[in-house]
Scaffold this active site. Structure first.
Site, mmCIF file in Angstrom:
data_model
loop_
_atom_site.group_PDB
_atom_site.id
_atom_site.type_symbol
_atom_site.label_atom_id
_atom_site.label_comp_id
_atom_site.label_asym_id
_atom_site.label_seq_id
_atom_site.Cartn_x
_atom_site.Cartn_y
_atom_site.Cartn_z
ATOM 1 N N ARG A 80 0.860 -1.332 -0.057
ATOM 2 C CA ARG A 80 -0.055 -0.033 -0.048
ATOM 3 C C ARG A 80 0.764 1.147 -0.023
ATOM 4 O O ARG A 80 0.344 2.425 -0.611
ATOM 5 C CB ARG A 80 -0.939 -0.050 1.234
ATOM 6 N N LYS A 182 -2.587 6.273 1.494
ATOM 7 C CA LYS A 182 -2.132 6.845 2.746
ATOM 8 C C LYS A 182 -1.191 8.204 2.847
ATOM 9 O O LYS A 182 -0.079 7.520 2.997
ATOM 10 C CB LYS A 182 -1.935 5.904 3.706
ATOM 11 N N GLU A 218 -16.028 6.821 4.718
ATOM 12 C CA GLU A 218 -15.584 6.104 5.729
ATOM 13 C C GLU A 218 -15.410 7.248 6.805
ATOM 14 O O GLU A 218 -15.881 8.673 6.700
ATOM 15 C CB GLU A 218 -14.128 5.562 5.433
HETATM 16 C C1 LIG Z 1 -4.932 3.579 7.802
HETATM 17 C C2 LIG Z 1 -6.499 4.027 7.358
HETATM 18 C C3 LIG Z 1 -7.798 3.139 7.599
HETATM 19 C C4 LIG Z 1 -7.227 1.753 8.533
HETATM 20 O O1 LIG Z 1 -6.494 0.890 7.506
HETATM 21 P P1 LIG Z 1 -5.799 -0.410 8.075
HETATM 22 O O2 LIG Z 1 -5.137 -0.697 7.197
HETATM 23 O O3 LIG Z 1 -6.856 -1.338 8.570
HETATM 24 O O4 LIG Z 1 -5.228 0.058 9.659
HETATM 25 C C5 LIG Z 1 -8.856 3.579 7.178
HETATM 26 N N1 LIG Z 1 -9.031 4.765 6.739
HETATM 27 C C6 LIG Z 1 -7.982 5.500 6.630
HETATM 28 C C7 LIG Z 1 -8.392 6.817 5.779
HETATM 29 C C8 LIG Z 1 -6.812 5.384 6.933
HETATM 30 O O5 LIG Z 1 -5.895 6.378 6.923
#
Ligand SMILES: *Cc1c(COP(=O)(O)O)cnc(C)c1O
Length: 339
Positions: A80, A182, A218
């Site tokens: 990722r 991210k 989300e």
């Molecule tokens: C990091 C993150 C998540 C959760 O991802 P995981 O890999 O399960 O920790 C969900 N939404 C956003 C915007 C994130 O930055």
């Protein structure tokens, strides 16, 4: 092991002994090393400071039932981060090197990894930023990749309390923007929305799709998972949602361990009231139950209520944490043993 009251620490930065650093210059990454120096010194005109060229990851190392120290699916964090870097015109940090660097940071700070059963974990933060100077808008020529770790306390300290969310008037991500990677920039722009929601007494925002504001996306840092009244798992599908590793793992657990039907599809705000349970998934909490969503004064209450996790959410939570902690057999390749 450090003399820390593991069960009572929070989610706050605690400086540990060593961290990993590698620099990218003249088109290549250097060999990288561990360092005791927790400070970063960069030029005043570094790309991160001027144009926010940065991405990061978050994962946990923890002690399993048999006393091993492991990480959970770190290969997916490595991949990722490569996707995030590509979208931000940054060089990719190779997957095998990412995995080796995570291992090295955990080993060098093994005394800071909380014991099995404490509920606490060792949170790892890999990140990469433009360290070279840029004044005209363009990608930097130089980058720094780092990983540090910090112990964090149990998420559900004092018991599980279902969250109350509010439907935000702000957007987290633009259509065709950076919602799926991210990057710190997504968080910078959500801080104001977060303060507004907190100020009004809500735990988190529910962000809607930025184009039509009719579908659920989300929160600022966790994906949604819904359970229908017929025990079907539904997760929202959208190009601007961050692909949570926890959510992807829970989907697998639902299908292969619990025999539940899972559907990934757009979820309309208008259908929320039809779901029996709602949860937020991410590395920090695995799943936090949501009891209520407030849409401009209109309350949408889930059948699971405001005092406990719904039954399916609870099964998902217990199965995934059981896999992580070594109490339930993990799918091939999910657990990386470090020591
Ligand atoms: C990091 C993150 C998540 C959760 O991802 P995981 O890999 O399960 O920790 C969900 N939404 C956003 C915007 C994130 O930055």
């Amino acid at each position: 092991m450090k003399n820390i009251d593991w069960a009572n620490i929070g989610f706050e930065y605690m400086q540990t002994d060593q961290r990993y650093v590698s620099n990218y210059k003249d088109g290549k990454w250097d060999d990288g090393c561990l360092t005791h120096d927790a400070n970063v010194v960069i030029n005043e005109c570094a790309g991160i400071l001027q144009y926010c060229q940065e991405c990061f990851e978050g994962l946990k190392a923890y002690t399993t039932e048999d006393g091993s120290i492991v990480t959970f699916r770190p290969d997916l964090n490595a991949e990722r981060m490569m996707d995030s870097a590509a979208r931000l015109e940054m060089p990719q940090f190779p997957k095998e090197r990412f995995l080796a660097a995570v291992d090295a940071v955990v080993k060098a700070n093994a005394e800071w990894v909380p014991p099995y059963g404490s509920g606490a974990t060792f949170y790892l933060r890999p990140y990469m930023f433009a360290s070279g100077p840029v004044i005209g808008v363009k990608p930097s020529d130089e980058y720094q990749f780092r990983i540090f770790g910090t112990p964090v306390g149990p998420y559900f300290k004092g018991g599980v309390k279902p969250l109350t969310l509010c439907v935000s008037d702000f957007d987290r991500a633009a259509p065709h923007g950076t919602g799926h990677i991210k990057a710190g920039l997504n968080y910078a722009m959500s801080l104001h929305a977060h303060s507004v929601a907190h100020g009004a007494g809500y735990d988190e925002n529910m962000f809607l799709d930025p184009a039509t504001r009719t579908y659920v996306e989300e929160t600022g840092g966790a994906n949604f998972l819904f359970i229908t009244k017929d025990n079907e798992v539904v997760t929202p599908k959208s190009d601007s949602i961050l692909p949570s590793i926890t959510r992807r793992s829970l989907v697998y657990v639902a299908e292969h361990y619990l025999g539940l039907k899972v559907t990934q599809r757009p979820v309309a705000l208008a259908e929320l009231a039809d779901f029996a349970e709602c949860g937020l998934c991410g590395t920090a909490a695995v799943i936090s139950p949501v009891g209520k969503v407030v849409d401009h004064g209109k309350e949408i209450c889930f059948a699971s209520g405001m005092s406990e996790m719904g039954p399916i959410t609870k099964k998902l939570y217990e199965t995934l944490t059981g896999i992580q902690m070594g109490r339930i057999e993990a799918p091939e390749g999910w657990i990386r043993k470090i020591m």
